[in-house]
Design a protein around this motif. Structure first.
Motif, mmCIF file in Angstrom:
data_model
loop_
_atom_site.group_PDB
_atom_site.id
_atom_site.type_symbol
_atom_site.label_atom_id
_atom_site.label_comp_id
_atom_site.label_asym_id
_atom_site.label_seq_id
_atom_site.Cartn_x
_atom_site.Cartn_y
_atom_site.Cartn_z
ATOM 1 N N ARG A 42 38.663 1.587 -9.333
ATOM 2 C CA ARG A 42 38.150 2.207 -10.560
ATOM 3 C C ARG A 42 39.310 2.638 -11.455
ATOM 4 O O ARG A 42 40.414 2.920 -10.974
ATOM 5 N N TYR B 176 39.445 6.918 -15.960
ATOM 6 C CA TYR B 176 38.326 7.422 -16.768
ATOM 7 C C TYR B 176 37.001 7.244 -16.029
ATOM 8 O O TYR B 176 36.106 8.088 -16.124
ATOM 9 N N GLU B 177 36.872 6.150 -15.287
ATOM 10 C CA GLU B 177 35.651 5.926 -14.519
ATOM 11 C C GLU B 177 35.487 6.980 -13.432
ATOM 12 O O GLU B 177 34.364 7.406 -13.128
ATOM 13 N N ILE C 124 36.618 10.081 -13.629
ATOM 14 C CA ILE C 124 36.226 11.304 -14.340
ATOM 15 C C ILE C 124 34.737 11.274 -14.662
ATOM 16 O O ILE C 124 34.012 12.257 -14.456
ATOM 17 N N THR C 125 34.271 10.126 -15.148
ATOM 18 C CA THR C 125 32.858 9.986 -15.488
ATOM 19 C C THR C 125 31.972 10.069 -14.246
ATOM 20 O O THR C 125 30.903 10.684 -14.267
ATOM 21 N N ALA C 126 32.423 9.462 -13.156
ATOM 22 C CA ALA C 126 31.649 9.499 -11.911
ATOM 23 C C ALA C 126 31.514 10.928 -11.409
ATOM 24 O O ALA C 126 30.440 11.344 -10.950
ATOM 25 N N SER D 268 31.635 13.640 -13.289
ATOM 26 C CA SER D 268 30.728 14.307 -14.212
ATOM 27 C C SER D 268 29.273 13.965 -13.892
ATOM 28 O O SER D 268 28.401 14.835 -13.912
ATOM 29 N N ASP D 269 29.022 12.696 -13.577
ATOM 30 C CA ASP D 269 27.660 12.266 -13.242
ATOM 31 C C ASP D 269 27.168 12.950 -11.969
ATOM 32 O O ASP D 269 25.991 13.328 -11.867
ATOM 33 N N GLY E 216 26.622 16.532 -15.389
ATOM 34 C CA GLY E 216 27.214 16.931 -16.661
ATOM 35 C C GLY E 216 27.602 18.399 -16.728
ATOM 36 O O GLY E 216 28.125 18.851 -17.751
ATOM 37 N N ARG F 213 33.058 18.577 -15.738
ATOM 38 C CA ARG F 213 33.782 17.345 -16.062
ATOM 39 C C ARG F 213 35.269 17.631 -15.963
ATOM 40 O O ARG F 213 35.814 18.370 -16.797
ATOM 41 N N ARG G 118 28.648 5.880 -24.286
ATOM 42 C CA ARG G 118 29.349 6.273 -23.060
ATOM 43 C C ARG G 118 28.374 6.706 -21.975
ATOM 44 O O ARG G 118 28.797 7.080 -20.877
ATOM 45 N N GLU H 219 26.405 9.385 -22.162
ATOM 46 C CA GLU H 219 26.647 10.818 -21.989
ATOM 47 C C GLU H 219 25.785 11.690 -22.909
ATOM 48 O O GLU H 219 26.239 12.711 -23.413
#
Length: 212
Positions: free
Chosen positions: A22, A25-26, A28-30, A32-33, A37, A40, A184, A186
């Motif tokens: 990964r 950024y992926e 970080i997003t994972a 957050s998910d 949310g 983050r 994104r 989000e």
């Protein structure tokens, strides 16, 4: 509220990489998910830990165009397997943390919404007072001259156009922000609740200014 204890983020990053390479950024997003949310991590939190994992030989970097991919090494897979029970416990702890964070967000939003509704209610009350004063002023319109009536209607039309322009600008700006966030993936439920509350309050305040 501290989300991760000592060494926990390190282990969790390894678990996220277990499914495949990964980008930072992926990751970080994972994260957050996983927290719905409510949390983050910043790039300043994630990338130094990835660099440390690389130094330990648990993660390796490869170039992918302008981005960098992070992947588990064989040693990284063994490290993750050796801490399977610890990871299971961590998942349970994080589930409780997510519930606590969600409760805090709901409480904070409820408080901010209450304050917003109070502000809008005050504005609506002031608007009604202005409208009442305007209505009293308009009582003399019956005897106005055709020229005065035409001028008043022209001014009313100009104000309506101004309001419609403001609304169109507002809609375009919010729509652009929503589309950017949606690209994104989000757009949170909180945004929907906020829009509904704000628009309902704004509608009440605005219509209160209009003579009936």
């Amino acid at each position: 509220m501290a989300v991760f204890g000592h060494g926990q983020l390190r282990l969790y990053l390894l678990s996220l990489l277990a499914t495949g390479p990964r980008h930072g950024y992926e990751l970080i997003t994972a994260l957050s998910d996983r927290f719905g949310g409510t949390y983050r991590p910043s790039a300043g939190t994630i990338y130094p830990r990835l660099a440390r994992l690389e130094e330990e030989g648990l993660v390796e970097r490869t170039a992918a165009g302008r981005k960098t991919l992070y992947a588990l090494t064989e040693r990284g897979h063994r490290e993750l397997a050796d801490h399977g029970e610890e990871l299971t416990l961590l998942e349970r702890e994080l589930a409780a943390t997510v519930r606590d964070l969600a409760a805090r967000v709901r409480a904070e939003v409820a408080g901010s919404m209450a304050g917003m509704r109070a502000d809008v209610a005050a504005a609506a009350q002031q608007a009604r007072a202005v409208a009442a004063q305007q209505a009293r002023s308009d009582e003399g319109h019956a005897g106005e001259t055709p020229t005065a009536r035409a001028r008043r209607r022209s001014q009313s039309r100009d104000r309506r156009v101004q309001v419609e322009t403001e609304l169109a600008t507002f809609r375009a700006e919010v729509r652009a922000a929503l589309r950017e966030a949606d690209a994104r993936g989000e757009v949170p439920a909180l945004t929907v609740d906020t829009v509904r509350t704000v628009l309902a309050s704004a509608r009440s305040a605005i219509t209160a200014t209009l003579p009936r």
